[in-house]
Design a protein around this motif. Structure first.
Motif, PDB file in Angstrom:
ATOM      1  N   ALA A   1      13.754   4.963  38.152  1.00 30.64           N
ATOM      2  CA  ALA A   1      13.914   3.469  37.503  1.00 30.64           C
ATOM      3  C   ALA A   1      15.443   4.242  37.337  1.00 30.64           C
ATOM      4  CB  ALA A   1      13.532   3.904  36.050  1.00 30.64           C
TER       5      ALA A   1
ATOM      6  N   ASP B   1      -1.012   5.315  33.138  1.00 25.54           N
ATOM      7  CA  ASP B   1      -1.038   5.504  32.507  1.00 25.54           C
ATOM      8  C   ASP B   1      -0.715   4.535  30.811  1.00 25.54           C
ATOM      9  OD1 ASP B   1      -0.714   7.289  29.632  1.00 25.54           O
ATOM     10  OD2 ASP B   1       1.650   7.204  30.568  1.00 25.54           O
TER      11      ASP B   1
ATOM     12  N   LYS C   1      -1.118   3.267  23.623  1.00 27.53           N
ATOM     13  CA  LYS C   1      -2.582   3.711  22.955  1.00 27.53           C
ATOM     14  C   LYS C   1      -2.094   2.993  22.142  1.00 27.53           C
ATOM     15  CE  LYS C   1      -3.673   8.575  23.688  1.00 27.53           C
ATOM     16  NZ  LYS C   1      -4.057  10.079  23.277  1.00 27.53           N
TER      17      LYS C   1
ATOM     18  N   LYS D   1      -1.784   5.686  10.320  1.00 30.30           N
ATOM     19  CA  LYS D   1      -1.065   6.059  10.057  1.00 30.30           C
ATOM     20  C   LYS D   1       0.300   6.344  11.347  1.00 30.30           C
ATOM     21  CE  LYS D   1      -1.709   8.927   5.142  1.00 30.30           C
ATOM     22  NZ  LYS D   1      -1.433  10.367   5.578  1.00 30.30           N
ATOM     23  N   ARG D   2      -0.147   5.998  12.135  1.00 26.49           N
ATOM     24  CA  ARG D   2       0.251   6.086  13.303  1.00 26.49           C
ATOM     25  C   ARG D   2       0.569   4.700  14.731  1.00 26.49           C
ATOM     26  NH1 ARG D   2      -3.721   9.802  17.066  1.00 26.49           N
ATOM     27  NH2 ARG D   2      -3.941   7.077  18.792  1.00 26.49           N
ATOM     28  N   ARG D   3       1.779   5.430  14.888  1.00 26.16           N
ATOM     29  CA  ARG D   3       2.694   3.408  15.161  1.00 26.16           C
ATOM     30  C   ARG D   3       2.021   3.833  17.180  1.00 26.16           C
ATOM     31  NH1 ARG D   3       7.639   6.687  15.586  1.00 26.16           N
ATOM     32  NH2 ARG D   3       8.200   6.850  17.383  1.00 26.16           N
TER      33      ARG D   3
ATOM     34  N   ILE E   1       1.946   4.080  20.836  1.00 30.13           N
ATOM     35  CA  ILE E   1       2.508   5.157  21.567  1.00 30.13           C
ATOM     36  C   ILE E   1       2.243   3.739  22.776  1.00 30.13           C
ATOM     37  CG2 ILE E   1       1.881   6.791  23.267  1.00 30.13           C
ATOM     38  CD1 ILE E   1       0.636   7.668  20.560  1.00 30.13           C
ATOM     39  N   PRO E   2       3.506   4.454  23.868  1.00 33.12           N
ATOM     40  CA  PRO E   2       3.460   2.920  25.081  1.00 33.12           C
ATOM     41  C   PRO E   2       3.781   3.512  25.895  1.00 33.12           C
ATOM     42  CG  PRO E   2       5.620   4.151  24.719  1.00 33.12           C
ATOM     43  CD  PRO E   2       4.685   4.327  23.594  1.00 33.12           C
TER      44      PRO E   2
ATOM     45  N   ARG F   1       7.280   2.305  29.536  1.00 29.86           N
ATOM     46  CA  ARG F   1       8.518   3.496  29.432  1.00 29.86           C
ATOM     47  C   ARG F   1       9.123   3.065  30.619  1.00 29.86           C
ATOM     48  NH1 ARG F   1       3.662   6.896  28.009  1.00 29.86           N
ATOM     49  NH2 ARG F   1       4.009   8.105  29.814  1.00 29.86           N
ATOM     50  N   PHE F   2       8.495   2.225  31.907  1.00 24.87           N
ATOM     51  CA  PHE F   2       9.518   2.132  32.916  1.00 24.87           C
ATOM     52  C   PHE F   2      10.487   1.503  33.122  1.00 24.87           C
ATOM     53  CE2 PHE F   2       9.654  -0.803  37.182  1.00 24.87           C
ATOM     54  CZ  PHE F   2      10.636   0.171  37.554  1.00 24.87           C
TER      55      PHE F   2
ATOM     56  N   GLN G   1      11.460   0.599  29.962  1.00 26.69           N
ATOM     57  CA  GLN G   1      12.575   1.015  28.598  1.00 26.69           C
ATOM     58  C   GLN G   1      13.912   1.779  29.731  1.00 26.69           C
ATOM     59  OE1 GLN G   1      12.712  -0.057  26.184  1.00 26.69           O
ATOM     60  NE2 GLN G   1      11.503  -1.276  26.459  1.00 26.69           N
ATOM     61  N   SER G   2      12.628   2.287  30.614  1.00 26.12           N
ATOM     62  CA  SER G   2      14.578   3.987  31.572  1.00 26.12           C
ATOM     63  C   SER G   2      14.537   2.331  32.734  1.00 26.12           C
ATOM     64  CB  SER G   2      13.302   3.694  32.309  1.00 26.12           C
ATOM     65  OG  SER G   2      12.593   5.595  31.489  1.00 26.12           O
TER      66      SER G   2
ATOM     67  N   LYS H   1      17.394   0.662  30.579  1.00 28.21           N
ATOM     68  CA  LYS H   1      18.336   2.243  30.412  1.00 28.21           C
ATOM     69  C   LYS H   1      19.548   2.284  31.190  1.00 28.21           C
ATOM     70  CE  LYS H   1      20.307   4.794  26.870  1.00 28.21           C
ATOM     71  NZ  LYS H   1      20.738   4.512  26.181  1.00 28.21           N
TER      72      LYS H   1
ATOM     73  N   ALA I   1      14.602   7.531  28.014  1.00 26.51           N
ATOM     74  CA  ALA I   1      15.095   6.819  28.694  1.00 26.51           C
ATOM     75  C   ALA I   1      15.684   7.059  30.045  1.00 26.51           C
ATOM     76  CB  ALA I   1      15.525   5.463  28.551  1.00 26.51           C
ATOM     77  N   GLU I   2      16.462   8.183  30.219  1.00 25.98           N
ATOM     78  CA  GLU I   2      17.628   7.696  31.235  1.00 25.98           C
ATOM     79  C   GLU I   2      17.402   9.079  32.222  1.00 25.98           C
ATOM     80  OE1 GLU I   2      21.630   9.406  29.423  1.00 25.98           O
ATOM     81  OE2 GLU I   2      21.777   6.644  28.421  1.00 25.98           O
TER      82      GLU I   2
ATOM     83  N   GLU J   1      14.142  10.086  33.245  1.00 29.18           N
ATOM     84  CA  GLU J   1      12.466   9.904  33.223  1.00 29.18           C
ATOM     85  C   GLU J   1      11.334  11.338  33.603  1.00 29.18           C
ATOM     86  OE1 GLU J   1      11.239   6.053  35.632  1.00 29.18           O
ATOM     87  OE2 GLU J   1      13.410   6.904  36.545  1.00 29.18           O
TER      88      GLU J   1
ATOM     89  N   GLN K   1      10.815  12.316  30.587  1.00 25.57           N
ATOM     90  CA  GLN K   1       9.863  11.731  29.216  1.00 25.57           C
ATOM     91  C   GLN K   1       8.097  12.012  30.210  1.00 25.57           C
ATOM     92  OE1 GLN K   1      10.681   6.922  27.991  1.00 25.57           O
ATOM     93  NE2 GLN K   1       9.709   7.158  30.070  1.00 25.57           N
TER      94      GLN K   1
ATOM     95  N   LYS L   1      -0.479  12.980  26.012  1.00 20.69           N
ATOM     96  CA  LYS L   1      -1.677  12.940  26.590  1.00 20.69           C
ATOM     97  C   LYS L   1      -2.842  13.352  25.924  1.00 20.69           C
ATOM     98  CE  LYS L   1      -0.241  10.796  30.605  1.00 20.69           C
ATOM     99  NZ  LYS L   1      -1.148  10.158  31.853  1.00 20.69           N
TER     100      LYS L   1
ATOM    101  N   LEU M   1      -1.100  13.659  16.758  1.00 19.12           N
ATOM    102  CA  LEU M   1      -0.292  12.289  17.125  1.00 19.12           C
ATOM    103  C   LEU M   1       0.513  11.924  15.894  1.00 19.12           C
ATOM    104  CD1 LEU M   1      -2.382  11.417  20.438  1.00 19.12           C
ATOM    105  CD2 LEU M   1      -0.063  12.402  20.355  1.00 19.12           C
ATOM    106  N   ASP M   2      -0.515  11.951  15.431  1.00 21.63           N
ATOM    107  CA  ASP M   2      -0.492  11.431  13.712  1.00 21.63           C
ATOM    108  C   ASP M   2       1.166  11.983  13.302  1.00 21.63           C
ATOM    109  OD1 ASP M   2      -2.311   9.561  13.930  1.00 21.63           O
ATOM    110  OD2 ASP M   2      -4.069  10.781  12.827  1.00 21.63           O
TER     111      ASP M   2
ATOM    112  N   PHE N   1       3.793  10.214  16.273  1.00 18.57           N
ATOM    113  CA  PHE N   1       3.890   9.079  15.444  1.00 18.57           C
ATOM    114  C   PHE N   1       3.462   8.450  14.623  1.00 18.57           C
ATOM    115  CE2 PHE N   1       3.152  10.248  20.563  1.00 18.57           C
ATOM    116  CZ  PHE N   1       4.558   9.312  21.212  1.00 18.57           C
ATOM    117  N   GLY N   2       3.887   9.192  13.711  1.00 16.34           N
ATOM    118  CA  GLY N   2       3.426   8.850  12.349  1.00 16.34           C
ATOM    119  C   GLY N   2       4.252   7.552  12.272  1.00 16.34           C
ATOM    120  N   LEU N   3       3.897   6.650  11.321  1.00 14.26           N
ATOM    121  CA  LEU N   3       4.766   6.112  10.500  1.00 14.26           C
ATOM    122  C   LEU N   3       5.365   6.248   9.091  1.00 14.26           C
ATOM    123  CD1 LEU N   3       2.363   2.645  10.737  1.00 14.26           C
ATOM    124  CD2 LEU N   3       4.717   3.021  12.009  1.00 14.26           C
TER     125      LEU N   3
END
Lengths: 775, 165
Positions: free
Chosen positions: A686, A717, A720, A725-727, A729-730, A735-736, A738-739, A742, B20-21, B23, B26, B34, B41-42, B45-47
């Motif tokens: 990216a 990929d 999710k 309670k979980r946000r 997941i991209p 993500r590409f 986003q990169s 950036k 982001a910078e 990869e 990332q 995964k 994960l909760d 990435f938990g709120l």
């Protein structure tokens, strides 16, 4: 036998025959006719004889009288003390006195240079003697003349003591006044008898009298000429005495003495011989003139014709011989004086050396000065003289006239001298101030060596600019051996502090005009390039132009240096790109080529447009194009892919090679769909994609390729969804992007394209919607 | 994340720019993500995770920079970048706090944040650091509290997740 010799021999025979005829023919004949005619002849010849000889006798008497008057002591004394002589002498003396200062300077230089002839030990005594005696030169000259005059007076007294004066003696002795007055009377006439005898007497007398007259006239002329000559000798005597001070002028001194002695002693010498002549003539009367009784007696007896003849001959011999001898004695005396004075001079020198030899203080000073003297004798003083200069001058002349000397020999000789001085100077380990002082106090080779060292040390400053220019000019420009060496020193010192700023340095560069400064310009330009001080394209072009005819190696070196300045000249990427693709000014081609090389090296060939421009500039160098493509493939795979794709497509669309070719939508899609592009974009990070050239970003095929990559990644990929309670997941595509975002940063050319891609993502489905068609 | 301030308490967002910078980093992270169990994960990435970490930071008087480092260490523990036994020492060195305070922070983090995912975290670490777990085993048996062992190297301040089940 030559005609002249034949004529002389005939003349001799005729003369001898005449003499024999006169003396041996019978004195009495019986023929009356002959007697009558003989009587008439005798009378005529005798009359002519008397007139001629009487006339000559009178001239001789007058000459003798005049000579007598001139050589009288009181006349000589008056002449010698003539006031004009003294006044003139005073003027000359006052004038030459000024020369002593000059001579002192010459002696000083001679001592400094170590010239033996002018060394103070050898010249100071003659100098002092000359300085002292010049004031007595008139008196000394007069004294010598008076000696000659005294001798002459002494001889005159002897002559007078003999009973008569010169004219009387000579006149009577030779019978010049009376002897021939009465024809038929006289020794010769009575012996020979008759007209024939008288004729013989006439011939002999005429010969003898002529010689006598010549001798006397010569003496008289010299006696008269002697006066102005002696005046001149006396007037110029100060010059002669001054000349004694310097070895090279001493010939004047010697010559003066020679003249003085010659002209002073000529007269007494001549008078001495004249005295002998007079003695002989005066003694003739005492021998007597008895009448001959027979032929034998008449011929050889006392008072005979032969006796008379001998008197004549001896008298003449003394007169003429004396004249010649007086000249010889004069010159011999002069030569003797020379020898005497040479001996005196040698004695003075030896005496001086002895004094200085024992003078330890002088010896110490001498030793102390020796080093300096040696140096000055090598280098000269104040730009004058010196073996060093002589060697260079010699080489110059030899070169000019091609005396088997190779071209540049003078230059080589000069360089050798500079190098010698330079090496010496380096051993002194002078500091900046010391070197500065030396530079300001020296000239020629020394100055050149000092300036070179200053340059090499990097101690040059703005004040030295003119000196540098002058040095280069005096060395015959920057291409001579010495010039090259000097410029190398400048390079070594790096032109440090030569100017206060880069702008000033550039101004200096531009001020150097003329072929002699080309090498200096090159050196300065090269230095600036190496220090990355070239900030204007004009300057860069000028420097490149200077190396146009240089070797490939030199050219490469300067090109490499200039290349490193391109960042200054074209500070930003946009400026570089603009210059690279601008083909309007052909004079920029070389610099553009260099910029292309630099951009390849710096991975700045990040667009097809730049690639195309660089390719054009490298058109003569296929290897360079290949290298560029390899480099681009590694660092800018997207550009490499575009190059390959356009190249492939050019088979069917030749125009596509041109970066200005407007791609249709179908073309854009076709490019994006090529495996080459897909592979390149797929593999690129990216970051790489985000940093791709804005021109690439402007292309639709690139946008499509990016979308395809994001879509592909998202599918591989997926995201999710948020749960409990979980946000959320991209996914990979998100993500590409986003990169990519950036990487793009704030680039306004790219943000719209990026936004378009981001907007194509549907968060609800977690997938990318197809891109809207290009308007 | 609504704002930049909260970002420092989020174990993932704290390095969003870095990811982001970079990869590769990332992708490495998301490739691990995964494989992580949902409970982990909760936490990751938990709120509520930022709020919990912010509370801990406040309780221990951590500066924003220290809070950011703590968030990063939490992420690394969750994905098993380093052994959880080294958590207090990492906190100590990373946050530049003394060992006691580091142990307290670690203890608070474990009890407040990891509590629901302890079993999964344990499994991850057992898989990633089998030798480490063996070495630490004898000390793990010392003093158990509430069915959870305190790790000796942490001075009893770290719960031994391995002995919980």
């Amino acid at each position: 036998m030559s005609k002249t010799n034949l004529r002389k021999n005939v003349l001799k025979i005729v003369l001898i025959s005449l003499v024999l005829f006169a003396f041996f023919v019978p004195q009495h004949t019986n023929a009356d006719l002959i007697d009558i005619s003989s009587s008439v002849f005798d009378t005529g010849v005798a009359w002519a004889n008397a007139r001629v000889l009487e006339g000559m006798g009178n001239i001789i008497s007058w000459s003798a009288l005049m000579l007598e008057q001139f050589i009288k002591p009181d006349v000589q004394e008056y002449i010698l003390n003539y006031s004009v002589v003294e006044e003139s002498w005073t003027i000359i003396r006052n004038f030459v006195n000024m020369f002593f200062i000059l001579f002192l300077i010459i002696i000083a230089f001679g001592t400094i240079f170590g010239i033996e002839k002018y060394y103070w030990r050898n010249t100071i005594m003659p100098f002092l003697a000359a300085a002292l005696l010049v004031n007595f030169s008139l008196a000394i000259g007069k004294f010598v003349i008076q000696i000659g005059n005294s001798l002459a007076a002494m001889v005159l007294v002897w002559i007078q003591q003999s009973g008569a004066n010169i004219s009387t003696n000579l006149g009577s002795g030779l019978g010049l006044g009376s002897y021939f007055k009465d024809p038929g009377i006289g020794a010769l006439a009575s012996i020979a008898g008759g007209g024939a005898q008288t004729l013989v007497t006439l011939v002999f007398s005429a010969v003898f009298l002529t010689i006598t007259l010549f001798a006397l006239l010569s003496a008289l002329i010299f006696a008269i000429a002697r006066i102005p000559v002696l005046w001149a000798i006396l007037i110029l005597s100060p010059i002669a005495f001054v000349s004694y001070a310097l070895p090279s002028l001493q010939h004047i001194w010697k010559k003066w003495w020679s003249y003085l002695i010659s002209w002073s002693f000529f007269l007494p010498t001549y008078l001495f011989f004249l005295m002998f002549s007079i003695f002989f003539i005066s003694q003739k009367g005492k021998v007597g003139t008895p009448q001959p009784t027979g032929i034998a007696e008449a011929l050889v007896g006392p008072g005979s014709a032969v006796g008379d003849l001998l008197f004549f001959i001896l008298t003449i011999l003394f007169l003429v011989g004396g004249l010649l001898a007086s000249f010889k004695v004069g010159s011999l005396a002069g030569s003797g004086v020379n020898k005497t004075f040479s001996a005196i001079q040698g004695g003075i020198k030896r005496g001086t050396r002895r004094i200085t030899g024992y003078d330890t203080a002088a010896a110490g000073v001498r030793e102390g000065l020796q080093g300096r003297i040696d140096e000055i004798s090598e280098k000269g003083l104040a730009g004058i003289g010196g073996a060093q200069r002589a060697r260079i001058s010699q080489a110059k002349w030899a070169e000019s006239f091609g005396f088997g000397t190779k071209r540049g020999a003078a230059d080589e000789a000069r360089q050798k001298e500079i190098e010698k001085e330079f090496s010496k100077l380096k051993t002194l380990n002078l500091d900046k101030t010391g070197l500065e002082q030396r530079l300001s106090s020296t000239k020629g080779i020394d100055k050149m060596a000092a300036l070179r060292l200053k340059a090499e040390q990097g101690w040059l400053n703005t004040k030295d600019l003119d000196q540098i220019k002058e040095a280069i000019q005096s060395l015959g420009g920057g291409k001579t051996i010495a010039g090259v060496s000097f410029i190398n020193s400048l390079k070594k010192g790096g032109f440090k502090d030569i100017t206060k700023s880069t702008v000033e340095k550039e101004a200096l560069f531009n001020s150097l005009s003329g072929p002699e400064f080309i090498e200096l310009q090159k050196a300065l330009g090269s230095d600036m390039a190496k220090k990355k001080e070239i900030i204007k394209p004009e300057m860069a072009k000028k420097v490149i132009g200077l190396y146009e005819n240089d070797s490939a190696e030199a050219k490469k070196e300067i090109m490499d240096a200039i290349k490193n300045n391109l960042g200054n000249i074209y500070a930003d990427k946009g400026a570089r790109e603009k210059f690279l693709v601008d083909t309007t000014d052909a004079s920029n081609t070389e610099l553009r080529r260099l910029l292309a090389e630099k951009m390849v090296e710096d991975d700045e060939i990040d667009s097809y447009k730049k690639y195309h421009a660089a390719q054009e500039l490298f058109s003569g160098d296929p290897q360079k194009i290949t290298d560029m493509r390899n480099k681009i493939a590694k660092e800018n795979p997207i550009v490499a892919a575009e190059v390959e794709t356009r190249s492939n497509m050019s088979a069917t669309k030749p125009g596509i090679i041109n970066p200005d070719y407007v791609l249709e939508e179908a073309d854009q899609k076709a490019i994006a769909d090529t495996d080459t592009i897909k592979k390149a974009v797929g593999k690129a990070s990216a970051k790489q994609l985000g940093q791709s050239n804005k021109d690439t970003w402007k292309e639709d095929w690139f946008k499509i390729a990016l979308w395809k990559k994001a879509d592909s990644l998202q599918k591989v990929d997926p995201h999710k969804s948020a749960a409990g309670k979980r946000r959320r997941i991209p996914g990979g595509g998100e993500r590409f992007l986003q990169s990519l975002k950036k990487s793009v940063g704030e680039n306004t050319d790219k943000i719209p394209v990026l936004n378009e891609l981001l907007q194509s993502f549907d968060e609800s489905t977690g997938a990318f919607n197809p891109l809207p068609p290009t308007p | 994340m609504s704002n930049e301030i909260n970002k420092i308490y989020d174990p993932v967002e704290i390095d969003a720019d870095f990811f982001a910078e970079n990869e590769d980093e990332q992708e490495r992270f998301y490739s691990i993500v995964k494989t992580l169990p949902d409970l982990v994960l909760d936490v990751l990435f938990g709120l509520d995770t930022p709020k919990i970490l912010e509370g801990i930071a406040r309780n221990f008087g951590l500066q924003p920079e220290q809070s950011a480092i703590l968030s990063r260490l939490v992420r690394k523990v969750l994905i098993g970048d380093f052994y959880i036994g080294d958590f207090p020492s990492k906190i100590s060195s990373g946050l530049d706090v003394d060992q006691d305070k580091a142990r307290e922070i670690a203890k608070a983090t474990a009890s407040d944040l990891f509590i629901d995912a302890v079993a999964d975290i344990k499994r991850i670490h057992l898989q990633k650091f089998p030798n480490a777990s063996l070495e630490k085993q004898p000390e793990d048996t010392k003093g158990q509290q509430h069915g959870v062992k305190n790790l000796s190297e942490t001075g009893g301040n770290i719960i031994d997740l391995r002995s919980r089940n």
